[in-house]
Design a protein around this motif. Structure first.
Motif, PDB file in Angstrom:
ATOM      1  N   SER A 243       1.794  -9.970  -9.295  1.00 30.84           N
ATOM      2  CA  SER A 243       3.159  -9.459  -9.142  1.00 30.84           C
ATOM      3  C   SER A 243       3.212  -7.948  -9.010  1.00 30.84           C
ATOM      4  O   SER A 243       3.792  -7.420  -8.050  1.00 30.84           O
ATOM      5  N   ALA A 244       2.612  -7.218  -9.931  1.00 22.25           N
ATOM      6  CA  ALA A 244       2.710  -5.758  -9.898  1.00 22.25           C
ATOM      7  C   ALA A 244       1.967  -5.161  -8.710  1.00 22.25           C
ATOM      8  O   ALA A 244       2.481  -4.262  -8.021  1.00 22.25           O
ATOM      9  N   ILE A 245       0.750  -5.643  -8.450  1.00 25.88           N
ATOM     10  CA  ILE A 245      -0.023  -5.096  -7.321  1.00 25.88           C
ATOM     11  C   ILE A 245       0.663  -5.372  -5.988  1.00 25.88           C
ATOM     12  O   ILE A 245       0.822  -4.459  -5.165  1.00 25.88           O
ATOM     13  N   PRO A 246       1.115  -6.616  -5.718  1.00 25.07           N
ATOM     14  CA  PRO A 246       1.858  -6.836  -4.473  1.00 25.07           C
ATOM     15  C   PRO A 246       3.141  -6.011  -4.385  1.00 25.07           C
ATOM     16  O   PRO A 246       3.529  -5.585  -3.295  1.00 25.07           O
ATOM     17  N   THR A 247       3.794  -5.782  -5.510  1.00 25.01           N
ATOM     18  CA  THR A 247       5.002  -4.953  -5.510  1.00 25.01           C
ATOM     19  C   THR A 247       4.680  -3.526  -5.054  1.00 25.01           C
ATOM     20  O   THR A 247       5.406  -2.936  -4.248  1.00 25.01           O
TER      21      THR A 247
ATOM     22  N   THR B 161      -0.533 -12.255 -14.370  1.00 25.50           N
ATOM     23  CA  THR B 161       0.827 -11.906 -13.955  1.00 25.50           C
ATOM     24  C   THR B 161       0.862 -10.543 -13.273  1.00 25.50           C
ATOM     25  O   THR B 161       1.517 -10.371 -12.237  1.00 25.50           O
ATOM     26  N   MET B 162       0.161  -9.581 -13.829  1.00 17.03           N
ATOM     27  CA  MET B 162       0.117  -8.248 -13.209  1.00 17.03           C
ATOM     28  C   MET B 162      -0.554  -8.299 -11.842  1.00 17.03           C
ATOM     29  O   MET B 162      -0.072  -7.682 -10.878  1.00 17.03           O
ATOM     30  N   ALA B 163      -1.657  -9.029 -11.745  1.00 20.22           N
ATOM     31  CA  ALA B 163      -2.397  -9.080 -10.486  1.00 20.22           C
ATOM     32  C   ALA B 163      -1.586  -9.707  -9.362  1.00 20.22           C
ATOM     33  O   ALA B 163      -1.654  -9.266  -8.208  1.00 20.22           O
TER      34      ALA B 163
END
Length: 226
Positions: free
Chosen positions: A98-102, A94-96
């Motif tokens: 969602s957070a990185i693209p954000t 989920t982090m990879a």
């Protein structure tokens, strides 16, 4: 998880985040507002929970549905260890996705002006943990975990959360926004839940969902043995 048909779905949503035709034509000074609207309205409100549903339920739900979980439970591994491992994978995915693209999109949109990119990245990281734990629990207790996850993410948070003020208190999105509001420049992030309340609720949901999922998995083992 990435080898399954879920992989294209996981990749498609972050790709949409980078397509914003209005950003390049925006007048000077408007990029901060565009970045905040896009990262808040799409990344945190839609992309993170949907990826959380896919990763959280997909970490254990299919194994329970097809019965292959029995082979895993037959190994001399503690049930809480299984849940923690599944949760770690769900959080990482989920982090990879969602957070990185954000973070990258935020820097592209306005170069992290007003700390908007970092603020929404922090919110996405925290939300990834809570969503993964919550949807992993759903995958453990229900064969319709994806449906229930989508109902929570799209109907409860997006629909009722925007119409009913009380519903926002029970929204992972609003809890994460409280942290983003603390990081970003004044006026660019608006959370309806206070930071202390948000931290407590995030902790309670994450820990509680993880513990209960382990408990349900333990009961599933006993039922199989009987």
């Amino acid at each position: 998880m990435l080898a399954r048909p879920r992989a294209p779905t996981l990749s498609a949503r972050p790709a949409v985040l980078f397509y914003n035709p209005g950003a390049g034509r925006a007048p000077p000074g408007a990029h901060d507002k565009i970045a905040a609207d896009l990262l808040g309205g799409f990344a945190l409100a839609t992309m993170v929970p949907l990826i959380g549903v896919i990763a959280g339920t997909g970490a254990i739900g299919p194994e329970i549905d097809d019965g292959s979980i029995v082979y895993l439970l037959s190994k001399p591994v503690k049930r809480p260890t299984i849940i923690l491992t599944k949760l770690t994978v769900a959080i990482a995915v989920t982090m990879a996705f969602s957070a990185i693209p954000t973070l990258v999109a935020g820097f592209i949109l306005n170069g992290n002006g007003q700390q908007i990119a970092v603020a929404y990245t922090v919110a996405a990281l925290v939300a990834s943990i809570a969503y993964s734990a919550l949807f992993l629990l759903l995958g453990t207790v229900s064969r319709h975990a994806v449906v229930f996850g989508l109902v929570y993410a799209l109907i409860w948070e997006s629909l009722f959360g925007s119409l009913v003020s009380g519903a926002k208190t029970l929204s992972v999105q609003q809890w994460a926004l409280a942290l983003a509001e603390k990081v970003a420049g004044e006026g660019y992030v608006d959370a309806t839940v206070g930071l202390p309340t948000a931290v407590v609720l995030l902790s309670v949901v994450t820990v509680g969902a993880t513990l209960y999922a382990g408990q349900k998995l333990r009961r599933l083992t006993l039922a199989g043995e009987e």
